[in-house]
Design an enzyme around this catalytic site. Sequence first.
Site, PDB file in Angstrom:
ATOM      1  N   GLU A 160      -5.223   4.491  11.931  1.00  0.00           N
ATOM      2  CA  GLU A 160      -5.237   4.649  10.476  1.00  0.00           C
ATOM      3  C   GLU A 160      -3.920   4.281   9.827  1.00  0.00           C
ATOM      4  O   GLU A 160      -2.877   4.278  10.468  1.00  0.00           O
ATOM      5  CB  GLU A 160      -5.597   6.082  10.089  1.00  0.00           C
ATOM      6  CG  GLU A 160      -4.976   7.166  10.933  1.00  0.00           C
ATOM      7  CD  GLU A 160      -3.477   7.199  10.978  1.00  0.00           C
ATOM      8  OE1 GLU A 160      -2.853   7.135   9.880  1.00  0.00           O
ATOM      9  OE2 GLU A 160      -2.902   7.304  12.079  1.00  0.00           O
ATOM     10  N   GLU A 305      -1.485   4.306  13.176  1.00  0.00           N
ATOM     11  CA  GLU A 305      -1.855   2.881  13.308  1.00  0.00           C
ATOM     12  C   GLU A 305      -2.470   2.570  14.669  1.00  0.00           C
ATOM     13  O   GLU A 305      -2.468   1.403  15.086  1.00  0.00           O
ATOM     14  CB  GLU A 305      -0.626   1.963  13.163  1.00  0.00           C
ATOM     15  CG  GLU A 305      -0.184   1.645  11.777  1.00  0.00           C
ATOM     16  CD  GLU A 305       1.046   0.708  11.791  1.00  0.00           C
ATOM     17  OE1 GLU A 305       1.083  -0.227  12.597  1.00  0.00           O
ATOM     18  OE2 GLU A 305       1.953   0.931  10.987  1.00  0.00           O
TER      19      GLU A 305
END
Lengths: 339, 339
Positions: A160, A305
């Site tokens: 994310e 991420e």
Amino acid sequence: MTPHLVLEHLDSLVKPPGSLGRLEDLAVRLCVIQQTLAPRTTPRRVVLFAADHGVVAEGVTAWPAEITRLMVAAIVSGGAASSVLAASTGTDLRLIDVGVAGPGLPDGPAHLCRKVRFGSRNLAQEPALTVEEFREAVAVGEEQAADAVAGGVALVAAGEMGIGNSTPASCLTALLTGSPAEAVVGPGAGAGEEVLVRKRRVVAAKVASESHYLADEPETTIASVCGLEIAAMAGFYRRASASGLTVVLDGFIATAAALVAERLWPGTARSMIAAHLSAEPGHAAALAHLGLKPALDNWGMRLGEGTGALLLMPILDAAAAIVTRMATLDRAGIRTDGP
Amino acid sequence: MTPHLVLEHLDSLVKPPGSLGRLEDLAVRLCVIQQTLAPRTTPRRVVLFAADHGVVAEGVTAWPAEITRLMVAAIVSGGAASSVLAASTGTDLRLIDVGVAGPGLPDGPAHLCRKVRFGSRNLAQEPALTVEEFREAVAVGEEQAADAVAGGVALVAAGEMGIGNSTPASCLTALLTGSPAEAVVGPGAGAGEEVLVRKRRVVAAKVASESHYLADEPETTIASVCGLEIAAMAGFYRRASASGLTVVLDGFIATAAALVAERLWPGTARSMIAAHLSAEPGHAAALAHLGLKPALDNWGMRLGEGTGALLLMPILDAAAAIVTRMATLDRAGIRTDGP
């Protein structure tokens, strides 16, 4: 394929039993999830979901909200940590904008715009998402898992990007594990003490006001504290797991999404391998709640991420290689009645 | 290139400072060893040194001595854990027979016979090696490091195969770190309690009888408790380090060899990255003595054969990729005067 059967196979290989330590634990987990002694770790894909968070207005973050948009651009252009680690580990990387504030980038081979809305609402003031918005974001995630399945992918992770998302993740972790709010709030991407005090207050107040409704209205309650990217990750896990993919779990935010998935669709976590234990204090409780043991348990990663999941990829290749390619003691002429 | 300069560079990249945790520590170490912000982790090679140990006659091992020869064959034929992990991580693997008992395999592209003698003598009864034998084995290791340098290799590790070698490694660890013998003896490849009692007794007696001589006659003392593969690894480290290669350190036996190298040729350990903390109890003291922090510190690996070093290889690729390929905050349009 039980853990016992996999261990029996591992103990038949040319090495002292258990001597590869945690690499053998990962091999067992891969075999049990995939129900085979020939587990696959490629092709693989990490899908990043990006969104903004209205709660940033409360001053709960170290970085301003516009960083989400700039980081999306950095990821898509290949210069972010996730881009670099995906290339280094031979992993396909995609980014789905499920609700970044402002206009999105044009769709590309590794980037899609699927905005449900321009960020979630400020959860400190109102429900962050309606149930309809939550479901729409879940569907975006499910669509991405279906695409991975259609593409013959064996192993996936979700990651994310969303400035402010450790606040909804903390709310979800407290609500869904029953841990005290203070215990699950940490600095996220780098909040100082002043920001941390505000963040703790926001999370504690929200959890206190929502916890009564969780049992009767789990979806509404979850939506009210959720982020769009977290909802999409939960949907991604749901569909990936139901389709037999192996799911590598990233850090604190990714695990909050796993808590959502496991709560709404029990059994989802059975497909999961936890990559690492984040520096974020609530992560241990979330993993324990899911019954998952992190592979890298004191690496102090806290970037998100999907970077923790990406780092585990080549280690999973090694775990799979051990199971599938090593010779047996028998074949090496080593008697197994001793020592 | 100081650690401070590398950290300054890492902090200029598109991520919160320090958020990749231990991966950043490894990046710093690579850059400082190679004195560049563009460290290389390929081409790379792991050289395994194999030898037998006369001390096996004392009943200090779980497996019989002939396993050394069988495992050499398994490694050369590609079925051992080291063979499989080398293939999985894109690492060149070589095996050098520096003193396995009995006839050796014919030389091949990944296997050489350089026997100094058919195993070391029983260190419980006499000096395991003479100084001349020790030096000959060291030279075999140096030759392999020179070959790696000539082949353009950037990064190396040494590994070993030798039934009984955790006994000389325990003696060396106790002698060279000053740790009590009882504290450094462990089960090795799987010794039970009875074997362990004998092993502790052998190590304690040898260390007690040799420790007085270490200061005045370090080489003779080390030779008297050493193994041929351990001596060769020490020579390998010496030459690799002097030639500017980065050396990845495997487990307990490999680290005992590093203690030897650092004692005889101070500064050798400055080129080293410790891959993991072995399950063997003496390993922590050995690494601490060398000032090294293991990357994987509770993975419970205890196989040897360079397997721990091999597992770290793709993680080092990731660390190098972070340093060399990530975009800067500046380039991503993120102001660095906040947060």
